[in-house]
Design a protein around this motif. Structure first.
Motif, PDB file in Angstrom:
ATOM      1  N   LYS A  37     -19.186 -13.668  -9.023  1.00  0.00           N
ATOM      2  CA  LYS A  37     -18.096 -14.375  -8.342  1.00  0.00           C
ATOM      3  C   LYS A  37     -17.303 -13.443  -7.436  1.00  0.00           C
ATOM      4  CE  LYS A  37     -16.076 -15.633 -12.215  1.00  0.00           C
ATOM      5  NZ  LYS A  37     -16.843 -15.003 -13.297  1.00  0.00           N
ATOM      6  N   THR A  38     -16.869 -12.327  -8.026  1.00  0.00           N
ATOM      7  CA  THR A  38     -16.077 -11.386  -7.227  1.00  0.00           C
ATOM      8  C   THR A  38     -16.909 -10.828  -6.078  1.00  0.00           C
ATOM      9  OG1 THR A  38     -14.726 -10.815  -9.128  1.00  0.00           O
ATOM     10  CG2 THR A  38     -14.776  -9.229  -7.335  1.00  0.00           C
ATOM     11  N   THR A  39     -18.172 -10.570  -6.374  1.00  0.00           N
ATOM     12  CA  THR A  39     -19.057 -10.054  -5.328  1.00  0.00           C
ATOM     13  C   THR A  39     -19.156 -11.051  -4.170  1.00  0.00           C
ATOM     14  OG1 THR A  39     -20.293  -8.980  -7.077  1.00  0.00           O
ATOM     15  CG2 THR A  39     -21.329  -9.084  -4.921  1.00  0.00           C
ATOM     16  N   THR A  40     -19.175 -12.341  -4.496  1.00  0.00           N
ATOM     17  CA  THR A  40     -19.219 -13.345  -3.441  1.00  0.00           C
ATOM     18  C   THR A  40     -17.986 -13.219  -2.536  1.00  0.00           C
ATOM     19  OG1 THR A  40     -20.309 -14.806  -5.014  1.00  0.00           O
ATOM     20  CG2 THR A  40     -19.491 -15.805  -2.983  1.00  0.00           C
ATOM     21  N   LEU A  41     -16.815 -13.126  -3.150  1.00  0.00           N
ATOM     22  CA  LEU A  41     -15.589 -13.019  -2.357  1.00  0.00           C
ATOM     23  C   LEU A  41     -15.593 -11.738  -1.517  1.00  0.00           C
ATOM     24  CD1 LEU A  41     -12.663 -14.288  -4.645  1.00  0.00           C
ATOM     25  CD2 LEU A  41     -14.227 -15.553  -3.174  1.00  0.00           C
ATOM     26  N   ARG A  42     -16.006 -10.657  -2.135  1.00  0.00           N
ATOM     27  CA  ARG A  42     -16.005  -9.390  -1.393  1.00  0.00           C
ATOM     28  C   ARG A  42     -17.002  -9.405  -0.246  1.00  0.00           C
ATOM     29  NH1 ARG A  42     -13.598  -5.069  -4.510  1.00  0.00           N
ATOM     30  NH2 ARG A  42     -14.936  -3.522  -3.545  1.00  0.00           N
ATOM     31  N   SER A  43     -18.113 -10.125  -0.440  1.00  0.00           N
ATOM     32  CA  SER A  43     -19.096 -10.218   0.636  1.00  0.00           C
ATOM     33  C   SER A  43     -18.555 -11.075   1.782  1.00  0.00           C
ATOM     34  CB  SER A  43     -20.409 -10.801   0.127  1.00  0.00           C
ATOM     35  OG  SER A  43     -20.903 -10.005  -0.924  1.00  0.00           O
ATOM     36  N   ALA A  57      -8.056 -14.308   4.065  1.00  0.00           N
ATOM     37  CA  ALA A  57      -7.270 -13.348   3.304  1.00  0.00           C
ATOM     38  C   ALA A  57      -7.804 -13.301   1.882  1.00  0.00           C
ATOM     39  CB  ALA A  57      -5.800 -13.725   3.294  1.00  0.00           C
ATOM     40  N   LEU A  58      -7.942 -12.079   1.389  1.00  0.00           N
ATOM     41  CA  LEU A  58      -8.402 -11.911   0.011  1.00  0.00           C
ATOM     42  C   LEU A  58      -7.217 -11.529  -0.851  1.00  0.00           C
ATOM     43  CD1 LEU A  58     -10.741 -11.537  -2.087  1.00  0.00           C
ATOM     44  CD2 LEU A  58     -10.790  -9.140  -1.396  1.00  0.00           C
ATOM     45  N   VAL A  59      -7.040 -12.269  -1.933  1.00  0.00           N
ATOM     46  CA  VAL A  59      -6.057 -11.856  -2.928  1.00  0.00           C
ATOM     47  C   VAL A  59      -6.873 -11.323  -4.105  1.00  0.00           C
ATOM     48  CG1 VAL A  59      -4.219 -12.609  -4.461  1.00  0.00           C
ATOM     49  CG2 VAL A  59      -4.414 -13.583  -2.171  1.00  0.00           C
ATOM     50  N   PRO A  60      -6.995 -10.011  -4.173  1.00  0.00           N
ATOM     51  CA  PRO A  60      -7.966  -9.457  -5.122  1.00  0.00           C
ATOM     52  C   PRO A  60      -7.502  -9.574  -6.567  1.00  0.00           C
ATOM     53  CG  PRO A  60      -6.794  -7.697  -4.011  1.00  0.00           C
ATOM     54  CD  PRO A  60      -6.303  -8.970  -3.404  1.00  0.00           C
ATOM     55  N   GLU A  61      -8.479  -9.410  -7.418  1.00  0.00           N
ATOM     56  CA  GLU A  61      -8.246  -9.537  -8.844  1.00  0.00           C
ATOM     57  C   GLU A  61      -7.115  -8.615  -9.324  1.00  0.00           C
ATOM     58  OE1 GLU A  61     -11.974  -8.860 -10.610  1.00  0.00           O
ATOM     59  OE2 GLU A  61     -11.248  -9.133 -12.661  1.00  0.00           O
ATOM     60  N   GLU A  62      -7.121  -7.381  -8.835  1.00  0.00           N
ATOM     61  CA  GLU A  62      -6.100  -6.435  -9.298  1.00  0.00           C
ATOM     62  C   GLU A  62      -4.819  -6.571  -8.482  1.00  0.00           C
ATOM     63  OE1 GLU A  62      -8.979  -5.387  -7.957  1.00  0.00           O
ATOM     64  OE2 GLU A  62     -10.254  -4.896  -9.668  1.00  0.00           O
ATOM     65  N   ASP A  87      -5.710 -18.869   6.981  1.00  0.00           N
ATOM     66  CA  ASP A  87      -5.958 -20.287   6.746  1.00  0.00           C
ATOM     67  C   ASP A  87      -7.089 -20.507   5.759  1.00  0.00           C
ATOM     68  OD1 ASP A  87      -7.209 -20.895  10.131  1.00  0.00           O
ATOM     69  OD2 ASP A  87      -7.805 -19.488   8.566  1.00  0.00           O
ATOM     70  N   LEU A  88      -7.709 -19.411   5.314  1.00  0.00           N
ATOM     71  CA  LEU A  88      -8.587 -19.517   4.146  1.00  0.00           C
ATOM     72  C   LEU A  88      -8.232 -18.360   3.219  1.00  0.00           C
ATOM     73  CD1 LEU A  88     -11.015 -20.490   2.475  1.00  0.00           C
ATOM     74  CD2 LEU A  88     -12.475 -19.072   3.901  1.00  0.00           C
ATOM     75  N   ILE A  89      -7.772 -18.732   2.019  1.00  0.00           N
ATOM     76  CA  ILE A  89      -7.413 -17.678   1.073  1.00  0.00           C
ATOM     77  C   ILE A  89      -8.475 -17.587  -0.006  1.00  0.00           C
ATOM     78  CG2 ILE A  89      -5.707 -16.922  -0.639  1.00  0.00           C
ATOM     79  CD1 ILE A  89      -3.537 -18.011   1.002  1.00  0.00           C
ATOM     80  N   LEU A  90      -8.950 -16.375  -0.212  1.00  0.00           N
ATOM     81  CA  LEU A  90      -9.926 -16.129  -1.270  1.00  0.00           C
ATOM     82  C   LEU A  90      -9.149 -15.587  -2.464  1.00  0.00           C
ATOM     83  CD1 LEU A  90     -12.419 -14.141   1.015  1.00  0.00           C
ATOM     84  CD2 LEU A  90     -12.468 -16.592   0.530  1.00  0.00           C
ATOM     85  N   LEU A  91      -9.051 -16.399  -3.494  1.00  0.00           N
ATOM     86  CA  LEU A  91      -8.230 -16.015  -4.645  1.00  0.00           C
ATOM     87  C   LEU A  91      -9.135 -15.570  -5.777  1.00  0.00           C
ATOM     88  CD1 LEU A  91      -5.557 -18.849  -5.064  1.00  0.00           C
ATOM     89  CD2 LEU A  91      -5.111 -16.409  -4.763  1.00  0.00           C
ATOM     90  N   ASP A  92      -8.962 -14.330  -6.186  1.00  0.00           N
ATOM     91  CA  ASP A  92      -9.832 -13.820  -7.253  1.00  0.00           C
ATOM     92  C   ASP A  92      -9.053 -13.765  -8.566  1.00  0.00           C
ATOM     93  OD1 ASP A  92     -11.901 -12.781  -8.643  1.00  0.00           O
ATOM     94  OD2 ASP A  92     -12.139 -10.970  -7.423  1.00  0.00           O
ATOM     95  N   VAL A 140     -11.747 -18.166  -7.434  1.00  0.00           N
ATOM     96  CA  VAL A 140     -12.632 -17.678  -8.487  1.00  0.00           C
ATOM     97  C   VAL A 140     -11.836 -17.677  -9.777  1.00  0.00           C
ATOM     98  CG1 VAL A 140     -13.549 -15.539  -9.427  1.00  0.00           C
ATOM     99  CG2 VAL A 140     -14.271 -16.306  -7.185  1.00  0.00           C
ATOM    100  N   GLU A 141     -12.363 -18.298 -10.787  1.00  0.00           N
ATOM    101  CA  GLU A 141     -11.631 -18.351 -12.056  1.00  0.00           C
ATOM    102  C   GLU A 141     -12.592 -18.274 -13.223  1.00  0.00           C
ATOM    103  OE1 GLU A 141      -7.552 -18.193 -12.536  1.00  0.00           O
ATOM    104  OE2 GLU A 141      -9.192 -18.282 -13.970  1.00  0.00           O
ATOM    105  N   GLN A 142     -12.110 -17.658 -14.279  1.00  0.00           N
ATOM    106  CA  GLN A 142     -12.859 -17.712 -15.530  1.00  0.00           C
ATOM    107  C   GLN A 142     -12.352 -18.861 -16.362  1.00  0.00           C
ATOM    108  OE1 GLN A 142     -12.908 -14.127 -17.825  1.00  0.00           O
ATOM    109  NE2 GLN A 142     -15.018 -14.006 -17.173  1.00  0.00           N
ATOM    110  N   ASN A 143     -11.101 -19.167 -16.105  1.00  0.00           N
ATOM    111  CA  ASN A 143     -10.472 -20.233 -16.857  1.00  0.00           C
ATOM    112  C   ASN A 143     -10.916 -21.576 -16.277  1.00  0.00           C
ATOM    113  OD1 ASN A 143      -8.682 -22.068 -17.993  1.00  0.00           O
ATOM    114  ND2 ASN A 143      -7.090 -20.476 -18.182  1.00  0.00           N
TER     115      ASN A 143
END
Lengths: 266, 421, 654, 240
Positions: D45-51, D84-89, D158-163, D194-197
């Motif tokens: 999942k995270t790899t998808t966002l980073r790609s 925009a990526l809002v990364p996991e950390e 206008d597209l946020i990638l939320l990890d 991207v969510e585990q929950n």
């Protein structure tokens, strides 16, 4: 000395190989593991699962000594190893495999295994020997190396550089290196990460085959796999042990469902 | 060995190569271990050229001085080669010693072993010069150093080393006398904390003690060689300026220039007279700017002096390089001339023979009649005391001479030099 | 008594402010790009020379104009340096930046010599800045005040720029988390040039105001770069605040010590630096930054078959053994002298390679051990025994012991910090050589003679002659065989060690230290042992030099020599043992040839070195393997092996 | 709006070094949608966002944004396109203040998109308003998450990638974050989450992709996924 022995004897009552006592690790304000008490029996296959950030890898780092504990203790074979260096712990029988394949890429396959094997024999030769006697002339070490190469099926490519191996073989080598240190307890951190279904199965088969006598501690995300392989499962959440039990018990545990799997069935 | 057409010639080559090296000769047979006899360099009366090796620190801190010295050397060689008075020509190669004695020796080896130099000259820093001192003795080549360190013709002297550069001892003589006479005998020192600084301190002190019974050392401050910030020392000196009659500075080169520049900015010379050993060097005056004004200095050489054939030298130099010579130019110039005189006199280019001839031989020099005296082979140069004053135009301080000591007066007694020749 | 305290303070602040300007650029460049810029001192000198070029024709008041124009020009040069030399190295181990900028030092320094000629020149300052002022009993020159005020204002301006402008914000963010800045759509890479240019301009400002205070000379860069590093390390690499505090602190401490405890001056800043690195490796204000990954690129030895290599090696040794026999017929005795130099430095380079190429410890202070060996031999011969064997034996033992001590303290800090701490130790030693009586102070020790034997029995080399056909082998030629023997023995011993269990562990550390730990090796101990062996060999090299040359001087331990030996190792190919020996040969060969043409040979050498670091980081020995694909037309490894970014595997959390 | 999706990931293979994490992965996101990526840890999942963001470059395949190929662009360039990526950390700049963190975002990002001003962003997140001049390192996990989202808004995404926006947060803050995501969407911002929950995803998302071992194994609306026990069991380990 005498006191220590008593202590040791007490601890090794039963057949516990690994025990952690109120193990705490803090990073600044953040508590990564919070008073973890984990007991692993000899010969057991134990899996550790939990969501991201639950503290699984931190726990591994504390057990192997890669990180110093903030508080608490780790006992191995009844002995307090909390203050020992990682290499000391390896010598006492704790082997570790890594999330990303972590081998000596520039060395040959044989050298990779031999290094691990050599670590075991270290006390059998003196300092000058270790400086000057070529590695090729240590018979027991080389025999063991070959034996392990056979077991992991890499004898044919023993003289190739590890970097040149295909990905799957690298993972095999990684396991071979761990095996060569003759550990009593092996910690696996996501050994199948990034593998295809077939590769995953092969790796698991290999682990089962070559490490059948060892106690195994596994971090794995593939729940199916975990359920299939483990004797016991420990579920971590936010640095604490949420539940512990057999795969069936875990599957039936509603706390686990809730926290780990996202409370889907509320 | 006898194979080939000219066994004779080949044998000669071999001999030459060996004698040019550090080892003397051959006895015994192939494959044996023997004890080589001393073997004299073959005198050949008949020679057209003499090979010189010119070793200068063309790179590094002293490179401007090296250039200055080298121009003097070149001028002398040119004049000698054009002159009818010498029936030989000087050929020479330049070698960059950098700042490092190890490189200096390596270059000297190159000059002697590879290029066949019998005479070497150069080096500004005393550690490089001392290394070459040893080298000259071992390899039996004549060396004319460019450093002022007392020990070069003192404790570390040897029969192959002849120095035209005025030594620190000679300069200290005039500094001490003049300072005691004109300024007083309560002295504060600032020196660079290495051999040169210590030797200035020692030499001036010994002489002050012998001149005046009331002499007192008010204080000494020491800076690291290569220091670039002297504020703390200037403050300390200013603090004792009331008790002291003069400040003697034992530094040279960039250290001195920077010290004078900073002292000038703080107005130190208004509080206490500053006496230096090399403040008269053009390189120092150029570096110090107006910091050099109104300071006193021992003078080894300035172009203005009217001794010997100095003015001819100055003219020739100016014509050649468009600039006036300074201390190191005349050292380079006269070192070559005096050695050439020695070769002419000896009628030989064998360094050992020339060395014997040179010792105590009379020359006409830019300082008038002069010699490398026998006891230490140090030139008997006159020395002056001078004051650096603001020039009529430009930035560069002028040097005005205040007092002169003759070569005889300036030279330390033979028994005090520490040289055993 | 307040003046007694204030005067040193004002004095110290003057130089301290200059240090601040110098260190600020160095530190910010490291913070954002993780580049340790050795050439910073040369940019500082360039600033002073550009100012000189403006002030001399136009007079003192042009000084003020120069104060703006010269830094601008130097800034542009800084941008060019970043763009064309530093940029290709991003993503490699940060130690390569040290190597690159060391090469640039050689290049720029010689360019300064070429353009401006050697010598100290006074940089005239305007009338208005001359004279003195007296306040509260403190005596200070107007120019001092100008330095403090102007330097203070500049430092404040830089601080305000970092704190309050858009660029400053981006630069600060970049020094904390570069990838996130990129994620926000800010082209941080474009700012690298800006930062480098700005740092260079600040250095130039420092050079100009210091030039007016001291003098301008081509060596001025070399004389400030080491203190500048000390300050940056003290304050914390990457921290502007650290540079300010460190600069002022060092300025004041130096000045106060000069007044009250002159004996420590010169040494104390290195002691301070060592202490800080040991107790608080990130410096006083440094922040924890991720260790930059990127491996050190070692030479590839696998091009030839082992059998061929062995034959080649034997052939080479045979050829080397014949060298003295040609003296007088084929070439002069100087060939032997030159070869001895190469052999001794080859041994020195080999010793460095043993730690650098096999355990990844880049020692920037290896001249320490070379100097130690040389002095140990000199002192033994002068005071203990004239036996060459005893002297060399002692040199090895003492070097090894000091290496153990230095290693014990240093090896716990890694990477760039290890390089810095070894540099500090070497400078400390260099300073001590100047001060101690037993080392002969600044002049060193001379007039040393020796014999080859023990307890008074044995000949001197000058007394023996071996005769091989027409050629007599005496003195220098015999020593040639001693040196060659020492080199071959050292090579064989180290090679043997690398094939032993000990060597396997060293190789494993180079490949992957973490894994090495987790198969049970205490890697610190192995690294320290390697460092001891390396120190002993370097001591042997220095000892041999003194044995032959008969003297020892402090210059042996000068930091530039530590740099030169690294140059040799990289030229040849690190991690191969024989590569560095070839590197030493090429280095001296080049020097020999180039000095015949120009005194500015370092310019050429530096340029070659810079090109090596950028294009052939695995050294000369990798050349055949690099060329093979083109020669045979097949496809081989690309010319630039791209190191994969290391993913840190021990993380705080999963 | 044409029928073309806002973001299209077409048969992308990507990973770290030799480790292939994504295998011919394809997905699309339409403008205005909230799309979730669910799957186990390590599924990719995270790899998808980073790609998508350009931190990783796919070894094969094609990623388009508004019809434009962005596969080869790096993070800086994609950010300028409005991603925009809002990364996991979260990657808050620890030594910058909250306001500076936002200002920095204002300097970057997409020039073409209407963005929030720093002031507006501070108004939107009350907690941040109060801590505007505190250092990033002093924020709690929830505040960091809000600041990270705030940065994306100020940057004009206008597209946020939320990890994993809810990772490590207390349950009541999880709810706040979910509210914010809804609010974002109401402002017309598209979200790839991207969510585990699984719970969070099913509640928020219009459509869900389930990925396993780097491949999409299921695509569907929350309703249909909720009903598909086999998928839930097999890939998400959620048993009924």
């Amino acid at each position: 000395m005498a006191m220590e022995t008593t202590e040791t004897n007490q601890r090794s009552a039963g057949d516990t190989i690994l025990e952690t006592e109120d193990l705490v690790k803090k990073f600044g304000q953040f508590t990564a593991t919070d008073r973890i008490n984990l007991t692993v029996e000899r010969g057991e296959f134990r899996s550790i699962i939990g969501p991201n950030g639950a503290g699984k890898t931190t726990l591994f780092n504390l057990i192997t000594g890669a990180l110093p504990a903030t508080d608490g203790a780790v006992y191995f074979d009844g002995e307090d190893i909390t203050s020992l260096s990682p290499s000391e712990r390896v010598r006492r029988g704790i082997g570790r495999s890594f999330q990303i394949s972590n081998i000596f890429g520039g060395l040959t396959v044989r050298e990779n295994v031999r290094l691990a094997s050599q670590s075991l024999d270290r006390d059998q030769y003196n300092f000058l020997q270790s400086l000057f006697k070529p590695t090729g002339r240590y018979d027991s070490m080389n025999e063991r190396t070959d034996r392990i190469l056979d077991r992991i099926g890499l004898r044919d490519v023993a003289d190739e550089t590890a970097d040149a191996l295909p990905y799957g073989d690298k993972r095999r080598l990684e396991i071979g290196v761990v095996l060569a240190t003759e550990p009593d307890l092996v910690l696996f951190d996501e050994p199948t990460a990034g593998m295809s279904v077939e590769e995953t199965q092969e790796t698991i088969d290999l682990i089962e085959e070559v490490l059948v006598d060892q106690t195994l501690l596994l971090i794995e995300h593939d729940i199916e796999l975990v359920m299939e392989l483990s004797d016991h499962i420990t579920v971590l959440n936010r640095g604490e042990i949420l539940a512990e039990g057999t795969p069936n018990e875990i599957a039936a545990n509603s706390d686990v469902q809730d926290a780990y799997l996202g409370g889907m069935m509320e | 060995m006898t194979r080939g057409g000219k066994p004779q010639g080949r044998r000669r080559d071999v001999l030459k190569a060996i004698t040019a090296g550090s080892v003397a000769g051959i006895t015994g047979l192939a494959g044996c271990v023997g004890d080589p006899d001393e073997m004299e360099n073959g005198d050949d009366d008949d020679f057209d050229t003499v090979q010189f090796g010119v070793l200068e620190p063309f790179t590094g801190e002293f490179s401007d001085l090296a250039e200055e010295r080298h121009q003097g050397t070149e001028l002398a060689i040119e004049q000698i080669n054009e002159s009818d008075e010498y029936d030989f020509e000087i050929e020479y190669d330049d070698y960059d010693t950098q700042l490092d004695p190890a490189t200096a020796t390596q270059r000297a080896e190159q000059a002697v072993q590879s290029d066949g130099a019998q005479f070497i000259t150069g080096c500004i820093s005393s550690s490089a010069a001392l290394a070459i001192n040893d080298f000259a003795l071992e390899n039996e080549v004549v060396y004319t150093p460019g450093a002022a360190d007392t020990s070069i013709t003192g404790a570390n002297c040897n029969e192959y080393v002849f120095r035209f550069e005025t030594s620190t001892a000679q300069i200290a003589e005039v500094m001490a006398q003049w300072t005691a006479d004109e300024l007083g005998d309560q002295i504060v020192y600032h020196i660079a904390d290495y051999a040169y600084g210590e030797s200035v301190l020692n030499e001036v002190e010994t002489r002050m003690e012998s001149i005046s019974d009331d002499y007192e050392q008010v204080g000494v401050t020491r800076s690291d060689p290569g220091s670039t910030d002297f504020e703390a020392f200037i403050s300390q000196i200013a603090d004792v300026s009331d008790e002291a009659d003069a400040l003697v500075v034992g530094m040279t080169g960039a250290d001195l220039a920077i010290f004078l520049s900073q002292a000038g900015a703080r107005g130190l010379q208004d509080e206490i007279p500053i006496v230096t050993t090399t403040g008269s060097f053009r390189a120092v005056r150029a570096g110090a700017g107006d910091g050099a004004y109104n300071t006193y200095s021992g003078v080894r050489y300035i172009p203005d002096i009217d001794t010997g054939d100095n003015q001819e030298f100055v003219e020739a130099y100016e014509a050649e390089y468009g600039d006036l010579p300074d201390n190191f130019s005349r050292v380079g110039y006269e070192s070559i001339r005096m050695v050439a005189n020695g070769i002419r006199e000896a009628g030989s280019r064998n360094p050992s023979t020339v060395a014997e001839t040179l010792s105590g031989m009379e020359h006409d020099t830019i300082f008038g009649p002069n010699e490398f005296r026998e006891c230490d082979q140090q030139a008997m140069n006159p020395v002056w005391m001078g004051e650096c004053v603001e020039p009529d135009s430009g930035e560069l301080a002028d040097v005005e001479l205040l007092e002169e000591l003759t070569g005889e007066e300036a030279a330390p007694d033979c028994e005090d030099t520490g040289c055993e020749l | 008594m307040i003046t007694g305290f204030l005067q040193p303070l004002v004095d110290g602040l003057t130089i301290g402010v200059v240090y601040v300007l110098l260190a600020a650029g160095l530190s910010v460049i490291f913070g954002v790009m993780h580049v340790i810029n050795f050439a910073h001192g040369e940019l500082f000198a360039l600033g002073a020379y550009f100012a000189l070029a403006l002030v001399v024709p136009f007079g003192g008041t042009a000084f003020f104009a120069a104060l703006f124009i010269a830094p601008l020009l130097v800034g542009i040069i800084g941008v060019a340096i970043e763009r064309y030399t530093v940029r290709p190295l991003y993503g490699r181990n940060p130690l390569y930046h040290i190597l690159l900028t060391f090469g640039l030092v050689l290049v720029i320094n010689d360019l300064i010599y070429l353009v401006w000629q050697p010598g100290n020149v006074n940089l005239p300052v305007p009338e208005i800045l001359t004279g003195t002022i007296n306040v509260l009993g403190i005596n200070a020159s107007v120019y001092n005040m100008f330095i403090i005020v102007f330097g203070g204002v500049m430092a404040f301006a830089v601080w305000a720029m970092l704190e309050y402008t858009k660029y400053g914000l981006i630069i600060r963010a970049g020094s904390q988390d570069r990838q996130m800045v990129r994620n926000l759509g800010i082209d941080i890479d474009r700012y690298y040039s800006l930062v480098f240019g700005m740092g260079a301009a600040l250095a130039a400002v420092a050079g100009i105001i210091l030039g007016g205070y001291q003098t301008v000379s081509p060596e001025m860069g070399m004389s400030v770069i080491i203190p500048a590093f000390v300050i940056v390390v003290l304050g914390g690499l990457g921290s502007f605040k650290g540079a300010v505090v460190g600069g002022l602190l060092v300025g004041v401490i130096q000045t106060v010590l000069r007044t009250y405890a002159p004996i420590f001056e010169g040494m104390v800043i290195f002691l301070l630096m060592i202490a800080v690195l040991l107790l608080r490796p990130r410096g006083l204000f440094g922040v924890e930054t991720e260790e930059e990954g990127g491996e050190l690129l070692t030479g590839s030895g696998g091009f030839l078959e082992p059998q061929t290599r062995k034959q080649l090696a034997i052939g080479m040794i045979a050829l080397l053994a014949l060298v003295p026999l040609g003296v007088g017929t084929l070439y002069s005795a100087y060939a032997v002298t030159l070869m001895i130099e190469i052999i001794i430095w080859g041994l020195f380079a080999l010793s460095l390679d043993f730690v650098m190429g096999y355990t990844g410890l880049v020692s920037l202070g290896h001249a320490l051990f070379y100097g130690l060996g040389a002095y140990a031999v000199a002192i033994t011969l002068l005071h203990v025994s004239q036996s060459a064997f005893i002297a060399i034996g002692l040199a090895i033992v003492i070097s090894a012991a000091i290496a153990w001590f230095v290693g014990f303290l240093s090896i716990r800090v890694g990477g760039v910090y290890f390089a810095m701490i070894t540099l500090a130790f070497a400078e400390l030693f260099y300073n001590m050589l100047y001060r101690l009586d037993i080392t002969g102070g600044s002049e060193g020790l001379f007039g040393i003679s020796t014999y080859y034997g023990i307890a008074g029995m044995g000949p001197t080399l000058g007394d023996i002659g071996f005769y091989v056909g027409p050629v007599a082998l005496t003195g220098q030629s015999l020593f040639y065989y001693i040196a060659l023997g020492a080199l071959i023995a050292s090579f064989l011993i180290t090679r043997r060690m690398l094939n032993s269990p000990f060597g396997s562990v060293l190789k494993s550390i180079r490949e992957n230290e973490q894994r090495s730990t987790f198969i049970g090796y205490e890697t610190t101990i192995y690294k320290r042992r390697a460092f001891v062996i390396s120190g002993a060999l370097a001591g042997l090299a220095g000892g041999l030099f003194t044995l032959n040359a008969g003297y020892a001087t402090p210059s042996f331990a000068y930091w530039l020599h530590s740099g030169e030996v690294i140059v040799m190792v990289i030229l040849g190919g690190m991690g191969t043992l024989y590569g560095p020996i070839i590197g030493a040969g090429v280095f001296f060969g080049l020097e020999e040839i180039l000095t015949g043409f120009t005194a500015r040979w370092r310019l050429v050498l530096g340029t070659i070195f810079v090109l090596f670091v950028i294009f052939l980081p695995r050294g000369l020995v990798s050349l055949p393997a690099q060329l093979a694909p083109y020669v045979s037309g097949g496809s081989g490894p690309g010319p630039e092996p791209e190191p994969a970014p290391d993913e840190p595997s021990v993380r705080g959390d999963d | 709006m044409s029928a073309e999706p806002l973001l299209s990931v077409h048969e992308v293979t990507s990973g770290y070094g030799e480790t292939q994490v994504l295998r011919d992965l394809s997905l699309t996101v339409d403008g205005g949608e909230i799309v979730s990526l669910v799957g186990r840890n390590g599924a990719g999942k995270t790899t998808t966002l980073r790609s998508i963001m350009g931190i990783l470059t796919p070894t094969s395949g094609r990623i388009t944004y508004r019809g434009e190929d962005i596969s080869a662009l790096d993070a800086t360039e994609t950010a300028k396109k409005g991603l925009a990526l809002v990364p996991e950390e979260r990657q808050i700049f620890p030594e910058l203040t909250v306001r500076e963190n936002l200002e920095l975002a204002d300097y970057g990002g997409s020039p073409d998109v209407d963005s929030l001003s720093v002031g507006e962003a501070l108004e939107m997140f009350e907690n941040l308003q109060a801590r505007a001049s505190n250092a990033g390192s002093s924020l709690s996990g929830g505040e960091q998450q809000m600041l990270a989202i705030g940065r994306a808004l100020v940057g004009g995404a206008d597209l946020i990638l939320l990890d994993e926006p809810t990772e490590g947060l207390a349950p009541y803050i999880v709810q706040d974050v979910m509210d914010i995501i809804t609010e974002l969407n109401e402002r017309g911002i598209t979200v790839l989450l991207v969510e585990q929950n699984v719970h969070v995803c099913l509640d928020l998302a219009d459509r869900n992709y389930v990925i396993n071992q780097g491949e999409v194994v299921y695509e569907g609306t929350s309703e249909s996924l909720r009903a598909d026990e086999e998928v839930l069991d097999k890939y998400l380990g959620v048993t009924a």
